[in-house]
Write an enzyme that holds these catalytic residues in place. Structure first.
Site, PDB file in Angstrom:
ATOM      1  N   ALA A  83      63.002 -10.657   6.644  1.00 35.62           N
ATOM      2  CA  ALA A  83      63.909 -11.363   5.519  1.00 35.62           C
ATOM      3  C   ALA A  83      65.270 -10.747   5.990  1.00 35.62           C
ATOM      4  O   ALA A  83      65.714  -9.838   6.697  1.00 35.62           O
ATOM      5  CB  ALA A  83      63.539 -10.746   4.126  1.00 35.62           C
ATOM      6  N   THR A 124      60.833  -8.032  -3.942  1.00 40.88           N
ATOM      7  CA  THR A 124      61.839  -7.078  -4.420  1.00 40.88           C
ATOM      8  C   THR A 124      61.934  -7.748  -5.837  1.00 40.88           C
ATOM      9  O   THR A 124      61.549  -8.588  -6.471  1.00 40.88           O
ATOM     10  CB  THR A 124      63.243  -7.442  -3.967  1.00 40.88           C
ATOM     11  OG1 THR A 124      64.263  -6.962  -4.567  1.00 40.88           O
ATOM     12  CG2 THR A 124      63.548  -9.140  -3.860  1.00 40.88           C
ATOM     13  N   ASP A 125      62.413  -6.365  -6.750  1.00 31.84           N
ATOM     14  CA  ASP A 125      62.431  -6.441  -8.146  1.00 31.84           C
ATOM     15  C   ASP A 125      63.927  -7.448  -8.498  1.00 31.84           C
ATOM     16  O   ASP A 125      63.937  -7.907  -9.729  1.00 31.84           O
ATOM     17  CB  ASP A 125      62.899  -5.050  -8.916  1.00 31.84           C
ATOM     18  CG  ASP A 125      64.044  -4.432  -8.480  1.00 31.84           C
ATOM     19  OD1 ASP A 125      64.785  -5.099  -7.252  1.00 31.84           O
ATOM     20  OD2 ASP A 125      64.371  -3.155  -8.805  1.00 31.84           O
ATOM     21  N   GLU A 126      64.514  -7.692  -7.437  1.00 33.05           N
ATOM     22  CA  GLU A 126      65.732  -8.668  -7.817  1.00 33.05           C
ATOM     23  C   GLU A 126      65.323  -9.974  -8.256  1.00 33.05           C
ATOM     24  O   GLU A 126      66.252 -10.697  -8.946  1.00 33.05           O
ATOM     25  CB  GLU A 126      66.656  -8.650  -6.544  1.00 33.05           C
ATOM     26  CG  GLU A 126      67.121  -7.430  -5.952  1.00 33.05           C
ATOM     27  CD  GLU A 126      68.569  -7.323  -5.178  1.00 33.05           C
ATOM     28  OE1 GLU A 126      69.141  -8.447  -5.208  1.00 33.05           O
ATOM     29  OE2 GLU A 126      68.650  -6.390  -4.885  1.00 33.05           O
ATOM     30  N   TYR A 150      70.397 -14.185  -2.300  1.00 35.72           N
ATOM     31  CA  TYR A 150      69.302 -13.565  -1.493  1.00 35.72           C
ATOM     32  C   TYR A 150      67.855 -13.583  -2.476  1.00 35.72           C
ATOM     33  O   TYR A 150      67.016 -13.932  -2.377  1.00 35.72           O
ATOM     34  CB  TYR A 150      69.800 -11.908  -1.421  1.00 35.72           C
ATOM     35  CG  TYR A 150      68.684 -10.975  -1.430  1.00 35.72           C
ATOM     36  CD1 TYR A 150      67.710 -11.113  -0.084  1.00 35.72           C
ATOM     37  CD2 TYR A 150      68.423  -9.945  -2.217  1.00 35.72           C
ATOM     38  CE1 TYR A 150      66.754 -10.244  -0.131  1.00 35.72           C
ATOM     39  CE2 TYR A 150      67.415  -9.114  -2.038  1.00 35.72           C
ATOM     40  CZ  TYR A 150      66.673  -9.187  -1.011  1.00 35.72           C
ATOM     41  OH  TYR A 150      65.321  -8.422  -0.799  1.00 35.72           O
ATOM     42  N   LYS A 154      64.333 -15.132  -2.314  1.00 34.90           N
ATOM     43  CA  LYS A 154      62.989 -14.130  -2.116  1.00 34.90           C
ATOM     44  C   LYS A 154      62.026 -14.668  -3.220  1.00 34.90           C
ATOM     45  O   LYS A 154      60.733 -14.885  -3.079  1.00 34.90           O
ATOM     46  CB  LYS A 154      63.492 -12.779  -2.343  1.00 34.90           C
ATOM     47  CG  LYS A 154      64.096 -12.100  -1.482  1.00 34.90           C
ATOM     48  CD  LYS A 154      63.010 -11.590  -0.230  1.00 34.90           C
ATOM     49  CE  LYS A 154      61.855 -10.858  -0.298  1.00 34.90           C
ATOM     50  NZ  LYS A 154      61.193 -10.465   0.939  1.00 34.90           N
TER      51      LYS A 154
HETATM   52  P1  NAD Z   1      66.339  -5.013   6.815  1.00 35.74           P
HETATM   53  O1  NAD Z   1      67.366  -5.932   6.635  1.00 35.74           O
HETATM   54  O2  NAD Z   1      66.525  -3.684   7.119  1.00 35.74           O
HETATM   55  O3  NAD Z   1      65.257  -5.640   7.926  1.00 35.74           O
HETATM   56  C1  NAD Z   1      64.812  -7.029   8.112  1.00 35.74           C
HETATM   57  C2  NAD Z   1      63.976  -7.082   9.499  1.00 35.74           C
HETATM   58  O4  NAD Z   1      63.737  -8.470   9.436  1.00 35.74           O
HETATM   59  C3  NAD Z   1      65.024  -6.684  10.709  1.00 35.74           C
HETATM   60  O5  NAD Z   1      64.367  -5.974  11.788  1.00 35.74           O
HETATM   61  C4  NAD Z   1      65.109  -8.080  11.255  1.00 35.74           C
HETATM   62  O6  NAD Z   1      65.406  -8.145  12.428  1.00 35.74           O
HETATM   63  C5  NAD Z   1      63.999  -8.817  10.986  1.00 35.74           C
HETATM   64  N1  NAD Z   1      64.156 -10.568  10.755  1.00 35.74           N
HETATM   65  C6  NAD Z   1      65.184 -11.025   9.913  1.00 35.74           C
HETATM   66  N2  NAD Z   1      64.944 -12.282   9.919  1.00 35.74           N
HETATM   67  C7  NAD Z   1      63.977 -12.486  10.947  1.00 35.74           C
HETATM   68  C8  NAD Z   1      63.436 -13.710  11.361  1.00 35.74           C
HETATM   69  N3  NAD Z   1      64.249 -14.935  11.279  1.00 35.74           N
HETATM   70  N4  NAD Z   1      62.375 -13.480  11.993  1.00 35.74           N
HETATM   71  C9  NAD Z   1      61.829 -12.480  12.513  1.00 35.74           C
HETATM   72  N5  NAD Z   1      62.427 -11.109  11.985  1.00 35.74           N
HETATM   73  C10 NAD Z   1      63.615 -11.453  11.075  1.00 35.74           C
HETATM   74  O7  NAD Z   1      65.191  -5.179   5.420  1.00 35.74           O
HETATM   75  P2  NAD Z   1      64.561  -4.079   4.719  1.00 35.74           P
HETATM   76  O8  NAD Z   1      65.586  -3.423   3.697  1.00 35.74           O
HETATM   77  O9  NAD Z   1      63.771  -3.380   5.767  1.00 35.74           O
HETATM   78  O10 NAD Z   1      63.496  -5.186   3.674  1.00 35.74           O
HETATM   79  C11 NAD Z   1      62.135  -5.474   4.196  1.00 35.74           C
HETATM   80  C12 NAD Z   1      61.729  -6.168   3.148  1.00 35.74           C
HETATM   81  O11 NAD Z   1      61.544  -5.645   2.180  1.00 35.74           O
HETATM   82  C13 NAD Z   1      62.433  -7.494   2.883  1.00 35.74           C
HETATM   83  O12 NAD Z   1      61.632  -8.765   2.755  1.00 35.74           O
HETATM   84  C14 NAD Z   1      63.273  -7.006   1.534  1.00 35.74           C
HETATM   85  O13 NAD Z   1      63.489  -8.272   0.654  1.00 35.74           O
HETATM   86  C15 NAD Z   1      61.999  -6.266   0.948  1.00 35.74           C
HETATM   87  N6  NAD Z   1      62.745  -5.037   0.042  1.00 35.74           N
HETATM   88  C16 NAD Z   1      63.696  -4.287   0.312  1.00 35.74           C
HETATM   89  C17 NAD Z   1      64.151  -3.233  -0.494  1.00 35.74           C
HETATM   90  C18 NAD Z   1      65.029  -2.583  -0.102  1.00 35.74           C
HETATM   91  O14 NAD Z   1      65.716  -1.701  -0.921  1.00 35.74           O
HETATM   92  N7  NAD Z   1      65.729  -2.464   1.241  1.00 35.74           N
HETATM   93  C19 NAD Z   1      63.557  -3.202  -1.759  1.00 35.74           C
HETATM   94  C20 NAD Z   1      62.555  -4.212  -2.104  1.00 35.74           C
HETATM   95  C21 NAD Z   1      61.984  -5.066  -1.042  1.00 35.74           C
HETATM   96  O1  DAU Z   2      66.358  -4.036  -5.629  1.00 30.60           O
HETATM   97  C1  DAU Z   2      65.988  -4.157  -4.486  1.00 30.60           C
HETATM   98  C2  DAU Z   2      66.827  -4.681  -3.508  1.00 30.60           C
HETATM   99  O2  DAU Z   2      67.679  -3.424  -3.465  1.00 30.60           O
HETATM  100  C3  DAU Z   2      66.392  -5.170  -2.251  1.00 30.60           C
HETATM  101  O3  DAU Z   2      65.753  -6.348  -2.577  1.00 30.60           O
HETATM  102  C4  DAU Z   2      67.420  -5.476  -1.221  1.00 30.60           C
HETATM  103  O4  DAU Z   2      67.151  -5.987  -0.023  1.00 30.60           O
HETATM  104  C5  DAU Z   2      68.373  -4.071  -0.947  1.00 30.60           C
HETATM  105  O5  DAU Z   2      69.342  -4.488   0.001  1.00 30.60           O
HETATM  106  C6  DAU Z   2      68.837  -3.636  -2.356  1.00 30.60           C
HETATM  107  O6  DAU Z   2      69.759  -4.536  -2.862  1.00 30.60           O
HETATM  108  P1  DAU Z   2      71.045  -3.861  -3.833  1.00 30.60           P
HETATM  109  O7  DAU Z   2      72.170  -5.060  -3.749  1.00 30.60           O
HETATM  110  O8  DAU Z   2      70.609  -3.287  -5.103  1.00 30.60           O
HETATM  111  O9  DAU Z   2      71.691  -2.811  -2.748  1.00 30.60           O
HETATM  112  P2  DAU Z   2      72.984  -2.338  -2.214  1.00 30.60           P
HETATM  113  O10 DAU Z   2      72.563  -1.088  -1.432  1.00 30.60           O
HETATM  114  O11 DAU Z   2      73.589  -3.555  -1.542  1.00 30.60           O
HETATM  115  O12 DAU Z   2      73.829  -2.112  -3.628  1.00 30.60           O
HETATM  116  C7  DAU Z   2      73.162  -1.127  -4.450  1.00 30.60           C
HETATM  117  C8  DAU Z   2      74.107  -0.851  -5.636  1.00 30.60           C
HETATM  118  O13 DAU Z   2      75.387  -0.318  -5.006  1.00 30.60           O
HETATM  119  C9  DAU Z   2      74.704  -2.265  -6.025  1.00 30.60           C
HETATM  120  O14 DAU Z   2      74.923  -1.994  -7.456  1.00 30.60           O
HETATM  121  C10 DAU Z   2      75.871  -2.640  -5.513  1.00 30.60           C
HETATM  122  C11 DAU Z   2      76.575  -1.133  -5.048  1.00 30.60           C
HETATM  123  N1  DAU Z   2      77.322  -1.053  -3.923  1.00 30.60           N
HETATM  124  C12 DAU Z   2      77.016  -1.356  -2.717  1.00 30.60           C
HETATM  125  C13 DAU Z   2      77.661  -1.418  -1.596  1.00 30.60           C
HETATM  126  C14 DAU Z   2      77.131  -2.024  -0.165  1.00 30.60           C
HETATM  127  C15 DAU Z   2      78.540  -0.233  -3.916  1.00 30.60           C
HETATM  128  O15 DAU Z   2      79.054  -0.085  -4.973  1.00 30.60           O
HETATM  129  N2  DAU Z   2      79.364  -0.285  -2.808  1.00 30.60           N
HETATM  130  C16 DAU Z   2      78.812  -0.882  -1.688  1.00 30.60           C
HETATM  131  O16 DAU Z   2      79.749  -0.682  -0.547  1.00 30.60           O
END
Ligand code: NAD
Ligand code: DAU
Length: 335
Positions: A83, A124-126, A150, A154
């Site tokens: 994603a 995601t919870d978002e 985003y 999702k």
């Molecule tokens: P990330 O951005 O670190 O990794 C995404 C990966 O997907 C990368 O390796 C990227 O190259 C690949 N990708 C992107 N577009 C692509 C495409 N078109 N075809 C093939 N591969 C592609 O993301 P993450 O934080 O590891 O999140 C992984 C999954 O978990 C996502 O679906 C995200 O919505 C979900 N998620 C993330 C969090 C979080 O806190 N990071 C929480 C809940 C759910």
């Molecule tokens: O809740 C799950 C989600 O968590 C996933 O679905 C997303 O892929 C993942 O990126 C994450 O989203 P958030 O927007 O919550 O994560 P982020 O780290 O971007 O931001 C976390 C919190 O911190 C948010 O309230 C914004 C704040 N923030 C973020 C950044 C990058 C800051 O205050 N400063 C920053 O520089």
């Protein structure tokens, strides 16, 4: 089992591959990843030469290569992580979020349907929107109310996954998880950005009043939750996964500053994120009661481990911050 893991070069996907290969070394994993800016094969060095692991570089939004891959390999299971995942990027440029998160998911569903392959969708919870301070936490029955490009993309993907279950009988499960943190977290997200900035002696940009709340889960616990759903989850069901660990961004920032021995003068309050969701929180009762899953790592322990990981893996994040990590594929695969 033969698994197709999409997005396995990203943060959670690579942690999942490490988790799975350790726990189920006899299983075969094909990692399909486009290697966008967020994909980094260095995350997978420990498994890249394993006979049970294969990497395929492809875009899930391209229908033909996805179809071809499913036709040439017989998968038992798809675990779909791929994603565009960063909210701030979706605010600046949403097109690729629709392409990957919606069209890409649809291509995978259509290909999985041809072979009736079990499909686990990582969401995601978002998708549930934003909570006020006293609102009850999100659960599986919370109505969808996404508020960023985003989360809207999702949410669309989640709906398509359910549509493929109800309409065509594709065996699916969905997990909606809260914020993850841990090793290989890309340094654009708050924890890795703040930790690496502080290690470089730079200030850390806290959005708005710093009082937005997130529910933090150590990434290995997310992997074990997906494992529990794959092994024992009910087909067609959704499971909410969370850390039961709500922290305001300021609280979490203070812990990071403390662990790195830095003071609050390193914080720079900056303009808020447009449409910034105020609070996320997950009620994980269903997965606990039905599948016996609970997080094993506390916030304090997980954050300490994470800070130590970034301290011990300077080359990893310095390569990313300098852009050098994107040459790795070329060096490794000569393409
Ligand atoms: P990330 O951005 O670190 O990794 C995404 C990966 O997907 C990368 O390796 C990227 O190259 C690949 N990708 C992107 N577009 C692509 C495409 N078109 N075809 C093939 N591969 C592609 O993301 P993450 O934080 O590891 O999140 C992984 C999954 O978990 C996502 O679906 C995200 O919505 C979900 N998620 C993330 C969090 C979080 O806190 N990071 C929480 C809940 C759910
Ligand atoms: O809740 C799950 C989600 O968590 C996933 O679905 C997303 O892929 C993942 O990126 C994450 O989203 P958030 O927007 O919550 O994560 P982020 O780290 O971007 O931001 C976390 C919190 O911190 C948010 O309230 C914004 C704040 N923030 C973020 C950044 C990058 C800051 O205050 N400063 C920053 O520089």
């Amino acid at each position: 089992m033969k698994l197709l893991v999409t997005g396995g070069a990203g943060f959670i996907g690579s942690n999942f591959i490490h988790y799975w290969t350790k726990k189920y070394p006899e299983d075969v994993i094909v990692n399909l990843d486009k290697l966008t800016y967020a994909g980094n094969l260095e995350n997978l060095r420990a498994v890249e030469n394993s006979p049970n692991y294969k990497f395929v570089q492809s875009d899930i939004a391209d229908e033909k290569p996805v179809e071809k891959l499913f036709a040439s390999e017989k998968f038992d299971l798809v675990v779909h992580f791929a994603a565009e995942s960063h909210v701030d990027r979706s605010i600046l440029e949403s097109d690729v979020f629709l392409q990957t998160n919606i069209i890409g998911t649809h291509n995978l569903l259509r290909a999985a349907l041809k072979s009736k392959t079990r499909f686990h969708h990582v969401s995601t919870d978002e998708v549930f929107g934003s909570l006020e301070k006293t609102d009850p936490a999100f659960n599986e029955k919370t109505p969808y109310d996404p508020r960023s490009p985003y989360s809207a993309s999702k949410a669309a993907a989640d709906h398509l996954v359910r549509a493929y279950f109800h309409t065509y009988g594709l065996p699916v499960t969905i997990s909606n998880c809260s914020n993850n943190y841990g090793p290989y977290h890309f340094p654009e997200k708050i924890f890795p950005l703040f930790i690496t900035n502080l290690l470089e002696g730079k200030k850390i940009p806290l959005y708005g009043d710093g009082e937005a709340v997130r529910d933090w889960l150590y990434v290995e616990d997310h992997c074990s939750a997906i494992d529990a759903i794959i092994k024992s989850g009910k087909i067609g069901e959704t499971y909410c996964v969370g850390g039961n660990s709500e922290k305001s961004n300021r609280e979490a920032t203070d812990r990071i500053l403390e662990l790195l021995g830095k003071g609050e003068e390193m914080i720079e309050y900056v303009a808020d994120r447009p449409g910034h969701d105020r609070r996320y929180a997950i009620d994980a009762t269903k997965i606990k009661n039905e599948l016996g899953w609970e997080p094993a790592v506390s916030f304090e322990e997980g954050l300490k481990k994470t800070v130590e990981w970034f301290q011990n893996n300077e080359a990893w994040w310095k390569n990313i911050k300098s852009g050098e990590y994107q040459d790795y594929y070329q060096k490794q695969y000569g393409k």
